[in-house]
Design a protein around this motif. Structure first.
Motif, PDB file in Angstrom:
ATOM      1  N   ALA A 192     -49.445  27.226 -26.591  1.00  0.00           N
ATOM      2  CA  ALA A 192     -49.658  28.663 -26.411  1.00  0.00           C
ATOM      3  C   ALA A 192     -49.241  29.098 -25.013  1.00  0.00           C
ATOM      4  CB  ALA A 192     -51.125  29.001 -26.663  1.00  0.00           C
ATOM      5  N   ASN A 193     -49.541  28.262 -24.020  1.00  0.00           N
ATOM      6  CA  ASN A 193     -49.145  28.567 -22.646  1.00  0.00           C
ATOM      7  C   ASN A 193     -47.627  28.643 -22.526  1.00  0.00           C
ATOM      8  OD1 ASN A 193     -49.602  28.570 -19.591  1.00  0.00           O
ATOM      9  ND2 ASN A 193     -48.346  26.741 -19.859  1.00  0.00           N
ATOM     10  N   ALA A 194     -46.932  27.659 -23.120  1.00  0.00           N
ATOM     11  CA  ALA A 194     -45.473  27.644 -23.043  1.00  0.00           C
ATOM     12  C   ALA A 194     -44.857  28.852 -23.739  1.00  0.00           C
ATOM     13  CB  ALA A 194     -44.939  26.350 -23.658  1.00  0.00           C
ATOM     14  N   THR A 195     -45.438  29.236 -24.893  1.00  0.00           N
ATOM     15  CA  THR A 195     -44.910  30.381 -25.639  1.00  0.00           C
ATOM     16  C   THR A 195     -45.090  31.675 -24.858  1.00  0.00           C
ATOM     17  OG1 THR A 195     -45.370  29.296 -27.743  1.00  0.00           O
ATOM     18  CG2 THR A 195     -45.104  31.687 -27.792  1.00  0.00           C
ATOM     19  N   LEU A 196     -46.275  31.845 -24.276  1.00  0.00           N
ATOM     20  CA  LEU A 196     -46.541  33.062 -23.513  1.00  0.00           C
ATOM     21  C   LEU A 196     -45.643  33.134 -22.288  1.00  0.00           C
ATOM     22  CD1 LEU A 196     -48.300  35.587 -23.372  1.00  0.00           C
ATOM     23  CD2 LEU A 196     -49.998  34.262 -22.097  1.00  0.00           C
ATOM     24  N   ARG A 197     -45.435  32.020 -21.612  1.00  0.00           N
ATOM     25  CA  ARG A 197     -44.550  32.008 -20.440  1.00  0.00           C
ATOM     26  C   ARG A 197     -43.102  32.310 -20.799  1.00  0.00           C
ATOM     27  NH1 ARG A 197     -46.107  29.686 -15.610  1.00  0.00           N
ATOM     28  NH2 ARG A 197     -48.284  29.014 -15.505  1.00  0.00           N
ATOM     29  N   SER A 198     -42.748  32.035 -22.054  1.00  0.00           N
ATOM     30  CA  SER A 198     -41.377  32.331 -22.486  1.00  0.00           C
ATOM     31  C   SER A 198     -41.194  33.805 -22.835  1.00  0.00           C
ATOM     32  CB  SER A 198     -41.011  31.457 -23.689  1.00  0.00           C
ATOM     33  OG  SER A 198     -41.727  31.873 -24.844  1.00  0.00           O
ATOM     34  N   GLY A 199     -42.307  34.582 -22.745  1.00  0.00           N
ATOM     35  CA  GLY A 199     -42.208  36.014 -22.984  1.00  0.00           C
ATOM     36  C   GLY A 199     -42.635  36.444 -24.373  1.00  0.00           C
ATOM     37  N   LYS A 200     -43.295  35.541 -25.108  1.00  0.00           N
ATOM     38  CA  LYS A 200     -43.678  35.865 -26.483  1.00  0.00           C
ATOM     39  C   LYS A 200     -45.197  35.836 -26.633  1.00  0.00           C
ATOM     40  CE  LYS A 200     -42.626  34.481 -31.251  1.00  0.00           C
ATOM     41  NZ  LYS A 200     -41.918  33.482 -32.098  1.00  0.00           N
ATOM     42  N   TRP A 201     -45.762  36.953 -27.147  1.00  0.00           N
ATOM     43  CA  TRP A 201     -47.199  37.065 -27.406  1.00  0.00           C
ATOM     44  C   TRP A 201     -47.414  36.825 -28.894  1.00  0.00           C
ATOM     45  CZ3 TRP A 201     -51.312  38.294 -24.060  1.00  0.00           C
ATOM     46  CH2 TRP A 201     -52.533  38.559 -24.686  1.00  0.00           C
ATOM     47  N   ASP A 202     -47.957  35.638 -29.243  1.00  0.00           N
ATOM     48  CA  ASP A 202     -48.035  35.268 -30.665  1.00  0.00           C
ATOM     49  C   ASP A 202     -49.376  34.597 -30.950  1.00  0.00           C
ATOM     50  OD1 ASP A 202     -47.603  34.576 -33.265  1.00  0.00           O
ATOM     51  OD2 ASP A 202     -45.791  33.398 -32.917  1.00  0.00           O
ATOM     52  N   LYS A 203     -50.408  35.417 -31.202  1.00  0.00           N
ATOM     53  CA  LYS A 203     -51.742  34.879 -31.471  1.00  0.00           C
ATOM     54  C   LYS A 203     -51.803  34.130 -32.804  1.00  0.00           C
ATOM     55  CE  LYS A 203     -55.373  37.308 -30.694  1.00  0.00           C
ATOM     56  NZ  LYS A 203     -56.370  38.401 -30.656  1.00  0.00           N
ATOM     57  N   LYS A 204     -51.113  34.635 -33.807  1.00  0.00           N
ATOM     58  CA  LYS A 204     -51.217  34.080 -35.155  1.00  0.00           C
ATOM     59  C   LYS A 204     -50.698  32.645 -35.242  1.00  0.00           C
ATOM     60  CE  LYS A 204     -50.929  38.541 -37.527  1.00  0.00           C
ATOM     61  NZ  LYS A 204     -50.174  39.359 -38.518  1.00  0.00           N
ATOM     62  N   ALA A 205     -49.773  32.314 -34.361  1.00  0.00           N
ATOM     63  CA  ALA A 205     -49.149  30.987 -34.443  1.00  0.00           C
ATOM     64  C   ALA A 205     -50.076  29.871 -33.962  1.00  0.00           C
ATOM     65  CB  ALA A 205     -47.855  30.962 -33.628  1.00  0.00           C
ATOM     66  N   PHE A 206     -51.192  30.251 -33.330  1.00  0.00           N
ATOM     67  CA  PHE A 206     -52.021  29.229 -32.694  1.00  0.00           C
ATOM     68  C   PHE A 206     -53.476  29.280 -33.156  1.00  0.00           C
ATOM     69  CE2 PHE A 206     -48.562  30.216 -29.688  1.00  0.00           C
ATOM     70  CZ  PHE A 206     -47.905  28.989 -29.730  1.00  0.00           C
ATOM     71  N   MET A 207     -53.656  29.352 -34.465  1.00  0.00           N
ATOM     72  CA  MET A 207     -54.998  29.286 -35.023  1.00  0.00           C
ATOM     73  C   MET A 207     -55.549  27.871 -34.823  1.00  0.00           C
ATOM     74  SD  MET A 207     -57.460  30.862 -36.497  1.00  0.00           S
ATOM     75  CE  MET A 207     -56.627  32.373 -37.050  1.00  0.00           C
ATOM     76  N   GLY A 208     -56.710  27.767 -34.178  1.00  0.00           N
ATOM     77  CA  GLY A 208     -57.257  26.462 -33.857  1.00  0.00           C
ATOM     78  C   GLY A 208     -58.400  26.040 -34.760  1.00  0.00           C
ATOM     79  N   VAL A 209     -59.029  24.939 -34.406  1.00  0.00           N
ATOM     80  CA  VAL A 209     -60.217  24.455 -35.114  1.00  0.00           C
ATOM     81  C   VAL A 209     -61.295  24.162 -34.076  1.00  0.00           C
ATOM     82  CG1 VAL A 209     -58.914  23.462 -37.022  1.00  0.00           C
ATOM     83  CG2 VAL A 209     -59.450  22.040 -35.046  1.00  0.00           C
ATOM     84  N   GLU A 210     -62.563  24.344 -34.474  1.00  0.00           N
ATOM     85  CA  GLU A 210     -63.672  24.043 -33.576  1.00  0.00           C
ATOM     86  C   GLU A 210     -64.027  22.554 -33.652  1.00  0.00           C
ATOM     87  OE1 GLU A 210     -66.970  26.611 -34.327  1.00  0.00           O
ATOM     88  OE2 GLU A 210     -65.851  28.441 -33.863  1.00  0.00           O
ATOM     89  N   LEU A 211     -64.530  22.037 -32.539  1.00  0.00           N
ATOM     90  CA  LEU A 211     -64.947  20.642 -32.499  1.00  0.00           C
ATOM     91  C   LEU A 211     -66.354  20.460 -33.070  1.00  0.00           C
ATOM     92  CD1 LEU A 211     -63.669  19.496 -28.985  1.00  0.00           C
ATOM     93  CD2 LEU A 211     -62.501  19.380 -31.184  1.00  0.00           C
ATOM     94  N   ARG A 212     -67.203  21.455 -32.917  1.00  0.00           N
ATOM     95  CA  ARG A 212     -68.575  21.333 -33.402  1.00  0.00           C
ATOM     96  C   ARG A 212     -68.600  21.029 -34.896  1.00  0.00           C
ATOM     97  NH1 ARG A 212     -72.885  26.237 -33.488  1.00  0.00           N
ATOM     98  NH2 ARG A 212     -71.318  26.952 -34.981  1.00  0.00           N
ATOM     99  N   GLY A 213     -69.308  19.963 -35.242  1.00  0.00           N
ATOM    100  CA  GLY A 213     -69.427  19.581 -36.644  1.00  0.00           C
ATOM    101  C   GLY A 213     -68.304  18.694 -37.145  1.00  0.00           C
ATOM    102  N   ARG A 214     -67.245  18.557 -36.345  1.00  0.00           N
ATOM    103  CA  ARG A 214     -66.138  17.663 -36.733  1.00  0.00           C
ATOM    104  C   ARG A 214     -66.501  16.214 -36.406  1.00  0.00           C
ATOM    105  NH1 ARG A 214     -61.800  20.584 -39.367  1.00  0.00           N
ATOM    106  NH2 ARG A 214     -62.113  22.744 -38.698  1.00  0.00           N
TER     107      ARG A 214
END
Length: 526
Positions: free
Chosen positions: A119-141
């Protein structure tokens, strides 16, 4: 006394030297072997990192050297055999980078779960893309930890704070101690099946090499994420590549690689792989800690005090050392041999010293055996000082007894190891010229020099079996240097020991195991 400091050891780490009256510190940049040989006779101690190679030639000229310190864990750049023969202590700092490695692992787990670097690399390249970086929580994993040594235990402790469920595989862990930490110890396959995140904290050995491969990955959950901040080579990188490409593995974070430096891996094509250049110990604190720790050890050695982290010889008086020294190598070989023969968790070790051995101080010999057995299979630094403590912490009962008489031999060391798969017994002796001979395997009499590559093949005493094994080995152009067969009765069970000139491939070992009449096959390399 003079101390030579090389390889840019942290200046702050030299404080223990500066606080000790009578020590002269000489700081130099990296030297060639010739330059080091020229100046080394004047020094009593030396501290290095990884750049300087402390070779047999260097040690041969180190006539005043008392101790060599490695500001770090690994001592691959120091010739331990040559140091021991010279009477030089080798010390290291096994604990200094524990937290650094554990914290990097947690950074990898968090970065992997939320795609932070990508996400950091994408944003630095000039692209704002929240949808591409849906994560997972650690709690309960569920976090699967392979190896519960110092670093693995610290990772588990931190993951518990993230409210993760921890399952671990470690054949040598004390289950009660793990349970008190909130960690459930399971067989390897169960850990692989349950883990959402899998982190590796094992040494690279013959057994752990490519432990994570096509078959073991297939056992894992779809969408598993794999982290390796331990040693390159434990993961089959081609198998990992294929698993990520197919979607079986959702992501990976690697700090170590089978070949380093590594700047051209096929894994670079994946956006869901985080890769760092072996940064496990690269913190200011870790570099300072290892320097301070090893400097304190060097000062203690120069003052003749107790040294905790020696990696080559025990602290003994000259008379005792002279008597037991020939048996230390014998015990180490016997322990290493056992490590490659046993299967499953070790519960108890019984060492019996007979004949001339019964009159000696056998505790250092026991320690040498424990070091030889535990060092190849644990990620922890096992040395002559901590071997007994590590065995105790792992729930391994160690018993040593002596017997005045040794049937057929002037001296005999018998090692019985009790593990989940049953009892294994090896016995060895020193014969003329202090040459080690393995003389008994699980009750079968043999006479084998334990060195190089060997095959141990329990079988039924029938015609053609030995010939079939020899043929299978010969098909791979592997020469048989010597052969021994021990048996108790004609047609009963027997054991074959082959000394061979090269490594036997896994597929050949499997083929040997399938020969009718073969009960097992173990490849041992010393």
């Amino acid at each position: 006394m003079k101390v030579l400091v090389l390889d840019g050891v942290a200046e702050e780490g030299l404080v223990p030297f500066r606080e000790e009256p009578g020590l002269e510190i000489d700081i130099k940049k990296k030297l060639t072997e010739d330059e080091l040989v020229e100046i080394i006779p004047q020094y009593h101690a030396m501290i290095v990192r990884s750049a300087t190679k402390v070779t047999p030639r260097v040690l041969d000229h180190a006539n005043n050297m008392i101790v060599v310190g490695r500001a770090g864990v690994g001592v691959d750049n120091i010739d331990l055999a040559a140091a021991t023969n010279k009477g030089v202590l080798v010390v290291n700092a096994p604990d200094g980078n524990t937290i650094a490695a554990a914290e990097l692992t947690m950074a990898m787990i968090l970065g992997l779960s939320r795609s932070v670097p990508q996400a950091n690399a994408t944003l630095r390249s000039g692209k704002w893309d929240k949808k591409a970086f849906m994560g997972v929580e650690l709690r309960g994993r569920t976090l699967g930890v392979l190896g519960m040594g110092r670093i693995g235990s610290n990772v588990a402790k931190r993951a518990l704070a993230m409210e993760m469920n921890i399952v671990a595989y470690d054949p040598y862990i004390n289950e009660e101690a793990a349970a008190k930490m909130g960690v459930k110890v399971l067989p390897l396959e169960d850990v692989l099946k349950q883990a959402d995140f899998l982190t590796i904290h094992m040494p690279k050995t013959k057994e752990s090499y490519h432990l994570i491969n096509e078959k073991t990955i297939a056992v894992m959950k779809d969408g598993v994420r794999i982290i390796n901040c331990a040693r390159g080579g434990i993961i089959d990188e081609e198998a990992l590549y294929n698993a990520i490409k197919s979607g079986k593995v959702a992501g990976a974070a690697l700090d170590v690689f089978e070949k380093e430096p590594n700047t051209e891996s096929p894994l670079y094509e994946f956006n869901n792989v985080i890769m760092t250049p072996h940064l496990g110990a690269s913190t200011e604190e870790a570099q300072l800690n290892v320097a301070v720790d090893v400097a304190k050890e060097i000062v203690a050695a120069l003052k003749g005090e107790v040294v905790k982290n020696t990696v080559n010889i025990p602290s003994l008086d000259a008379k005792t050392m002279a008597a037991v020294k020939p048996y230390l190598d014998l015990a180490g070989r016997l322990g290493n041999f056992h490590a490659q023969m046993i299967t499953g968790r070790v519960n108890k070790i019984e060492l019996i010293y007979s004949g001339e051995l019964s009159a000696l101080e056998v505790t250092p010999i026991t320690t040498a055996f424990l070091k030889g057995m535990l060092d190849p299979i644990l990620q922890e630094n096992v040395n002559f000082v901590n071997a007994s403590v590590i065995a105790k912490n792992r729930g391994i009962e160690v018993i040593q007894t002596t017997a005045e008489m040794a049937k057929d031999y002037n001296n005999l060391m018998t090692a019985k190891v009790y593990c989940e798969s049953g009892e294994r017994v090896l016995a060895a002796t020193l014969l003329q010229g202090n040459v080690a001979h393995l003389v008994n395997i699980d009750g079968y009499r043999v006479d084998v020099v334990p060195s190089g590559h060997m095959l141990v093949v329990p079988h039924y005493d029938r015609p053609k079996i030995i010939g079939k094994v020899g043929t299978l080995i010969g098909e791979h152009d592997i020469n048989i240097a010597a052969m021994q067969v021990g048996r108790k009765e004609i047609g009963g069970k027997a054991v074959m020991v082959l000394t061979i000139d090269d490594v036997v491939p896994d597929d050949t070992l499997r083929a040997i195991a399938q020969v009718d009449g073969i009960l097992d096959v173990k490849f041992v390399s010393l």
